[in-house]
Design a protein around this motif. Sequence first.
Motif, PDB file in Angstrom:
ATOM      1  N   ASN A  18     -16.827 -95.649  41.274  1.00  0.00           N
ATOM      2  CA  ASN A  18     -15.590 -95.273  40.557  1.00  0.00           C
ATOM      3  C   ASN A  18     -15.003 -96.496  39.853  1.00  0.00           C
ATOM      4  O   ASN A  18     -14.570 -96.408  38.700  1.00  0.00           O
ATOM      5  CB  ASN A  18     -14.538 -94.739  41.521  1.00  0.00           C
ATOM      6  CG  ASN A  18     -14.753 -93.266  41.826  1.00  0.00           C
ATOM      7  OD1 ASN A  18     -15.566 -92.613  41.172  1.00  0.00           O
ATOM      8  ND2 ASN A  18     -14.037 -92.753  42.821  1.00  0.00           N
ATOM      9  N   LYS A  53     -17.104 -97.106  36.949  1.00  0.00           N
ATOM     10  CA  LYS A  53     -17.001 -96.050  35.946  1.00  0.00           C
ATOM     11  C   LYS A  53     -15.666 -96.113  35.195  1.00  0.00           C
ATOM     12  O   LYS A  53     -15.610 -95.912  33.982  1.00  0.00           O
ATOM     13  CB  LYS A  53     -17.183 -94.691  36.618  1.00  0.00           C
ATOM     14  CG  LYS A  53     -17.185 -93.539  35.616  1.00  0.00           C
ATOM     15  CD  LYS A  53     -17.754 -92.238  36.174  1.00  0.00           C
ATOM     16  CE  LYS A  53     -17.093 -91.743  37.393  1.00  0.00           C
ATOM     17  NZ  LYS A  53     -17.607 -90.426  37.814  1.00  0.00           N
ATOM     18  N   TYR A  54     -14.591 -96.407  35.925  1.00  0.00           N
ATOM     19  CA  TYR A  54     -13.268 -96.322  35.289  1.00  0.00           C
ATOM     20  C   TYR A  54     -12.769 -97.692  34.835  1.00  0.00           C
ATOM     21  O   TYR A  54     -11.565 -97.885  34.641  1.00  0.00           O
ATOM     22  CB  TYR A  54     -12.242 -95.640  36.235  1.00  0.00           C
ATOM     23  CG  TYR A  54     -12.678 -94.227  36.581  1.00  0.00           C
ATOM     24  CD1 TYR A  54     -12.656 -93.226  35.574  1.00  0.00           C
ATOM     25  CD2 TYR A  54     -13.130 -93.893  37.835  1.00  0.00           C
ATOM     26  CE1 TYR A  54     -13.108 -91.942  35.856  1.00  0.00           C
ATOM     27  CE2 TYR A  54     -13.561 -92.608  38.122  1.00  0.00           C
ATOM     28  CZ  TYR A  54     -13.547 -91.635  37.140  1.00  0.00           C
ATOM     29  OH  TYR A  54     -13.971 -90.362  37.396  1.00  0.00           O
ATOM     30  N   ARG A  65      -9.745 -84.074  39.336  1.00  0.00           N
ATOM     31  CA  ARG A  65      -9.961 -85.243  38.484  1.00  0.00           C
ATOM     32  C   ARG A  65      -8.641 -85.563  37.780  1.00  0.00           C
ATOM     33  O   ARG A  65      -7.871 -84.670  37.432  1.00  0.00           O
ATOM     34  CB  ARG A  65     -11.056 -84.997  37.454  1.00  0.00           C
ATOM     35  CG  ARG A  65     -12.406 -84.574  38.086  1.00  0.00           C
ATOM     36  CD  ARG A  65     -13.567 -84.831  37.130  1.00  0.00           C
ATOM     37  NE  ARG A  65     -13.845 -86.216  36.924  1.00  0.00           N
ATOM     38  CZ  ARG A  65     -14.280 -86.736  35.782  1.00  0.00           C
ATOM     39  NH1 ARG A  65     -14.451 -85.975  34.765  1.00  0.00           N
ATOM     40  NH2 ARG A  65     -14.530 -88.028  35.656  1.00  0.00           N
ATOM     41  N   THR A  84      -9.049 -89.153  32.661  1.00  0.00           N
ATOM     42  CA  THR A  84     -10.507 -89.434  32.762  1.00  0.00           C
ATOM     43  C   THR A  84     -11.222 -89.284  31.410  1.00  0.00           C
ATOM     44  O   THR A  84     -12.294 -89.883  31.200  1.00  0.00           O
ATOM     45  CB  THR A  84     -11.176 -88.515  33.801  1.00  0.00           C
ATOM     46  OG1 THR A  84     -10.765 -87.189  33.549  1.00  0.00           O
ATOM     47  CG2 THR A  84     -10.788 -88.916  35.207  1.00  0.00           C
ATOM     48  N   THR A 129     -17.559 -85.166  38.955  1.00  0.00           N
ATOM     49  CA  THR A 129     -17.323 -83.836  39.547  1.00  0.00           C
ATOM     50  C   THR A 129     -16.011 -83.772  40.314  1.00  0.00           C
ATOM     51  O   THR A 129     -15.545 -82.706  40.700  1.00  0.00           O
ATOM     52  CB  THR A 129     -18.457 -83.497  40.514  1.00  0.00           C
ATOM     53  OG1 THR A 129     -18.513 -84.529  41.501  1.00  0.00           O
ATOM     54  CG2 THR A 129     -19.780 -83.367  39.798  1.00  0.00           C
ATOM     55  N   LEU A 152     -14.215 -88.873  45.941  1.00  0.00           N
ATOM     56  CA  LEU A 152     -13.112 -89.296  46.840  1.00  0.00           C
ATOM     57  C   LEU A 152     -12.918 -88.337  48.010  1.00  0.00           C
ATOM     58  O   LEU A 152     -12.491 -88.740  49.084  1.00  0.00           O
ATOM     59  CB  LEU A 152     -11.808 -89.463  46.049  1.00  0.00           C
ATOM     60  CG  LEU A 152     -11.758 -90.708  45.134  1.00  0.00           C
ATOM     61  CD1 LEU A 152     -10.415 -90.783  44.406  1.00  0.00           C
ATOM     62  CD2 LEU A 152     -11.962 -91.987  45.939  1.00  0.00           C
TER      63      LEU A 152
HETATM   64  P1  ATP Z   1     -18.021 -88.131  40.822  1.00  0.00           P
HETATM   65  O1  ATP Z   1     -17.574 -89.213  41.612  1.00  0.00           O
HETATM   66  O2  ATP Z   1     -18.245 -86.921  41.572  1.00  0.00           O
HETATM   67  O3  ATP Z   1     -19.085 -88.488  39.862  1.00  0.00           O
HETATM   68  P2  ATP Z   1     -15.478 -88.493  39.738  1.00  0.00           P
HETATM   69  O4  ATP Z   1     -15.660 -89.930  39.798  1.00  0.00           O
HETATM   70  O5  ATP Z   1     -14.730 -87.974  38.655  1.00  0.00           O
HETATM   71  O6  ATP Z   1     -16.814 -87.722  39.910  1.00  0.00           O
HETATM   72  P3  ATP Z   1     -14.124 -88.915  42.159  1.00  0.00           P
HETATM   73  O7  ATP Z   1     -14.915 -90.059  42.481  1.00  0.00           O
HETATM   74  O8  ATP Z   1     -13.819 -87.996  43.279  1.00  0.00           O
HETATM   75  O9  ATP Z   1     -14.679 -88.030  41.005  1.00  0.00           O
HETATM   76  O10 ATP Z   1     -12.851 -89.385  41.542  1.00  0.00           O
HETATM   77  C1  ATP Z   1     -11.854 -88.475  41.299  1.00  0.00           C
HETATM   78  C2  ATP Z   1     -11.077 -88.955  40.147  1.00  0.00           C
HETATM   79  O11 ATP Z   1     -10.304 -90.094  40.521  1.00  0.00           O
HETATM   80  C3  ATP Z   1     -11.781 -89.374  39.046  1.00  0.00           C
HETATM   81  O12 ATP Z   1     -12.146 -88.276  38.215  1.00  0.00           O
HETATM   82  C4  ATP Z   1     -10.902 -90.355  38.333  1.00  0.00           C
HETATM   83  O13 ATP Z   1     -10.117 -89.676  37.474  1.00  0.00           O
HETATM   84  C5  ATP Z   1     -10.185 -90.931  39.417  1.00  0.00           C
HETATM   85  N1  ATP Z   1     -10.626 -92.233  39.847  1.00  0.00           N
HETATM   86  C6  ATP Z   1     -11.365 -92.511  40.900  1.00  0.00           C
HETATM   87  N2  ATP Z   1     -11.599 -93.826  41.021  1.00  0.00           N
HETATM   88  C7  ATP Z   1     -10.976 -94.413  39.965  1.00  0.00           C
HETATM   89  C8  ATP Z   1     -10.848 -95.750  39.516  1.00  0.00           C
HETATM   90  N3  ATP Z   1     -11.383 -96.772  40.157  1.00  0.00           N
HETATM   91  N4  ATP Z   1     -10.145 -96.001  38.365  1.00  0.00           N
HETATM   92  C9  ATP Z   1      -9.596 -94.990  37.691  1.00  0.00           C
HETATM   93  N5  ATP Z   1      -9.682 -93.680  38.066  1.00  0.00           N
HETATM   94  C10 ATP Z   1     -10.375 -93.397  39.192  1.00  0.00           C
END
Ligand code: ATP
Length: 768
Positions: free
Chosen positions: A674, A677-678, A721, A725, A731, A735
């Motif tokens: 995460n 990714k973010y 989510r 995002t 998905t 978390l």
């Molecule tokens: P997946 O992990 O299933 O590929 P995802 O990353 O969207 O999908 P989660 O990991 O459960 O889902 O995260 C839920 C949401 O929390 C994310 O969609 C995102 O919006 C937010 N999030 C999680 N981690 C971060 C982060 N480090 N920075 C910004 N937003 C985050």
Amino acid sequence: MSANFIIPRRLAAILNPRHSIRARFGLIIAAIALIFSLLASLTIGQTAIQQIEQDAGQNLADLSYQMANRLDRGMFERYRDIQIAATIETIRDPNSSNTAKRLLLEKLQNTYPAYSWIGLADPQGTVEVSTGELLEGADVSERPWFISGKLNTFVGDVHEAVLLASLLPNPTQNTLRFLDFAAPVDDLQGNFVGVLAAHLNWTWAEDLRNALSRNLRSREQDLLVLRQDGVVLLGPAELVDQKLNNLKSFQAASLSKTGYLNEVWADHQSYITGFTSSSGYRDYEGLNWIVLVRQRTNLAFAPAQQLQLQILTWNLGLGGLFAVLGWFIADYITQPIWAIATAANQIRRGDSNVFIPTLRGQDEIANFSRSLNRLVYDLTQKEGELKLSNERLQQELAERRQIEKSLRLSEEKFRQLAENIDEAFWICSADGTEVIYVSPAYEQICGYSCEMAYQNPRIWYDSIHPDDRNKVTPDFSREALGNYDEEYRLIHRNGSIVWIRDQAFPVCDEQGQVYRVVGITENITERKQAAETRLQLEQERELSELKSHFIAIASHELRTPLSVISMSLDLLQQPSENITEEKKQRYCDRIDNAVKRLTQILDDILLVARAEAGKLEFFPSPLDLVQFCHDLTEEIQMNAGSQHSLVFVCQEQIGQVCMDQNLLNHLLTNLLLNAVKYSPEGGEIHFELSRQQGNAIFQIRDQGIGIPEADQARLFTAFYRCSNTGKLPGTGLGLAIVKEAVELHGGTISVSSLVSKGTTFTVSIPIL
Ligand code: ATP
Ligand code: MG
């Protein structure tokens, strides 16, 4: 009121002893003067009267004594006369001529005119010679004086004239009375030759009386001479010859006493009577005559009565004089009091310019005026204060009335409110043992009457659902009641379940002690049911939303790798001359990645499904945590490529831990991915491991897009989510898996994030 009435009223007030000190003082002084002068006059008067009476009586006694004395002396002189005459030679000598003898006798008669007759009788009793030749030759031998005179000197008592009555001149025609004196005559040889006799006219005694009491007549005094048998010899004509031997004065005198007494005589008049008896003089033995001098009592005591009258008159005069004096003295004394009273009256009528006149000096009235002045001053002050206080009281009273009115209105409103709202309003004692008031809605809520609640305050507690009784605290302290707001279930009298909201508030006294508790009980059964329904609907809606979300995500997330696979397969199916080996390998790698991604998604879905079904298993095993984290960081770094750099830091000795490696892998991988990714390209991800109080602390910090505050609450919900995002894939399961893994380890997870600044996730897991 007209002035015509003021003057008489004032005069009447001055004259009325009940209202005027002056009149009272005058009367008191007059009365005192009268009493004292009466007492004095009584004492002095009585003494004076006694003295006067005594003097009067004594005077009468003296008079009687003097009379008796004079009678005795006169009789003694006559007694001596006859004795001396009998010794004269001419008389004794038988040879003397009758003429010579007569001459001698007549000389003797002339020396004392009261002698009516003097004569010499011979031894045979024939009058030989006499004065005026009367009775010469007459036989007197039988006469007592001759018989007794032959022997000795004789004095005969008063008797009426016998022989001489017709011979002697009697101009008054009163009966002639004589006293007889006789003495024997002896010749020179001592032979008895005859009796010499003299008759003394009783008028002699009258002359004596008259000489003695020249003033008797004017004083209305009567002098009486009584014979020893009580017959009156001399006295008032009506009493002469009366026998008065019954008089006490006579009887006292008969006992040779001298004095006076007050007695009633035969004429029924009261007389002061002086008395004495004659007892002779020298050798004259006397005839025991009684001499009485009487005077009418009222006349005798007249001076005393006159004195009494004078004293009384003086007393009255003095009393009057003293009354007038008292009046003026009282006037002088009361003048300042009048001035004070007048000033006091003016002050009483409200004239504030008037002062009580202050007198100089140290006397009682001056002190009184000063005290009164101070008193009036104090009273005036107090009156002012009282007025103020009264005004305040009036004001307070008005305010109180207003408050009472407001209270009544408020009470009325309260009652209307309390009796018409659906909520039950109640008041009970501080310890809850007494219900003071409960509104009628109570009956609707629990089915028991208000009367039953008053009689049995526990009825409410008893009707609470047994599972909820612990919510209803018996703690009636101020703190406990201050926050008391509970929802619990009651069992209605008809057996149904009623949800209620019970709120209570403490009512404290001035010392801050709770003395009452008021509360509102609301029937929230319908609201509860509605909330439950709403919750169910919400859950259903959320489920439905999640489903559609899942479908949308799944379809999107699953379609993307499937499309990759499909496209790659299409390209691989091209004729072999059109496709290089290199391309074939790239397409195969794409297919492999897409399959991995699909597998990953399906794994995550299965993991979340197992977790929600409670079937996720926890298998802890010894683990070198630092190494584990280090390897994982390297692996993620490899996947992330060069656009992101991951830094793992662990500055402490963690040592061996016991954790579920699979779950820990899911946990940390998701967080690190995460973060990658973010975060924008070139972003640094900081992964720090530390140990705090038996916990392993994992902190993953990035400088990415951040998480909006509104989304943070639902962050760990599956498929959720955040709003920012954008087109980033995912998905929303990562978390949810992380949270489940943390909880299975008995740890906690927290997040702090600022949009566009970065996010920090902190996980704390006990080191087993
Ligand atoms: P997946 O992990 O299933 O590929 P995802 O990353 O969207 O999908 P989660 O990991 O459960 O889902 O995260 C839920 C949401 O929390 C994310 O969609 C995102 O919006 C937010 N999030 C999680 N981690 C971060 C982060 N480090 N920075 C910004 N937003 C985050
Ligand atoms: Mg994720």
